[in-house]
Write an enzyme that holds these catalytic residues in place. Sequence first.
Site, PDB file in Angstrom:
ATOM      1  CE  LYS A   1      -3.266   6.999   1.240  1.00  0.00           C
ATOM      2  NZ  LYS A   1      -4.721   6.102   0.476  1.00  0.00           N
TER       3      LYS A   1
ATOM      4  CE  LYS B   1     -11.949   5.126   1.860  1.00  0.00           C
ATOM      5  NZ  LYS B   1     -11.366   3.857   1.614  1.00  0.00           N
TER       6      LYS B   1
END
Length: 353
Positions: A147, A247
């Site tokens: 991240k 997703k």
Amino acid sequence: EYVMSGGRAASRQSGTLVRLTTDTGHVGWGEITPLGATYLPTFTDEIRSAIAFMAPSLLGIDPVNISGVNRLMDSMMLGQSYAKSPIDIACWDLKGQLLGVPISNLLGGSLQESYPVYEPVPLGAPDTMARYITERRAVGINRFQLKVGNEPFADIERCEASVAAGDSETIVVADANGGWSLAQARVAVRGLRDLPILLEQPCRTTEDCVLAVRHCDLPLILDESILSLEDVEQAKAVAGAVSINVKISRVGGLSNAALFRDAMQGLNLDVSVEDMWGGDVISAAVSHLAASTRPESLLMTPLLNELTTDGFIAGHVPRMVDGRASAPTGPGLGISVSLATLGDPLLSWRLGA
């Protein structure tokens, strides 16, 4: 605590489970668990309101006709893919149970008995992120999603430390979650260009992502900005992306996720499949999509229920072993949800009630 760019962080998630019960007594399950309310354009209360709006009209229709279910949902609500996703998943679960086969068989067939799992590395100090990678490599994981997406020079240091914690077989993806401005992305890309990493969604839009990597050889992965099959084609033809992170909930369920996956394989793009967050139910759905993907095409897949200390409503199945996961082999999702763990439903609709 899960930390992303822009100060977005969460230590607890609120998920929604959908249970479909048929007149034959079969039960299908679906799940959606948003990663807070600032990651993707949805949140728990919106999802539950949309499900409540659609539910009465779904009573009495054939859940095995999954295209018909999705067509009906689309006729009632424009968009709202996140609310439609758990219903779609529950229909796949039911169909697999009625036919006596796992969902992976219905998605084309299982092509890999087990597949490598990736883990996200929460945004933190460079040494903290590197230590996390070292610890997780010790249990067999060698694919990581870093991240990043804050101050670019600090992100460069994070990536350098993380790469150094791996070896030549380690796959590292630097994921900004659209957190950089175009100027920040250009600075970051210049500092990352010599590292063996892939760069995921540096900016919010596909257009800015393209501009960010225009003069760089870093392989580009797109995620949040890919919403349609047209976007998938444009991701390769215009953006020059090498992979897309699909997703399930973002595209409205397993039905569309499988379409995206197949289109990507046809376009020779690497495939990453996952969802936002969640427990055993959504983890099983992701595992069936991953298992039915070509091994040479599958880049990154997490086991979401391994990233939480709760949500084990089906005995913590599927489960990671030595950095790999497998799709359950039973009918449908192949898991057994514990009603005793869940308690009473928040909302319920019954035909004729």
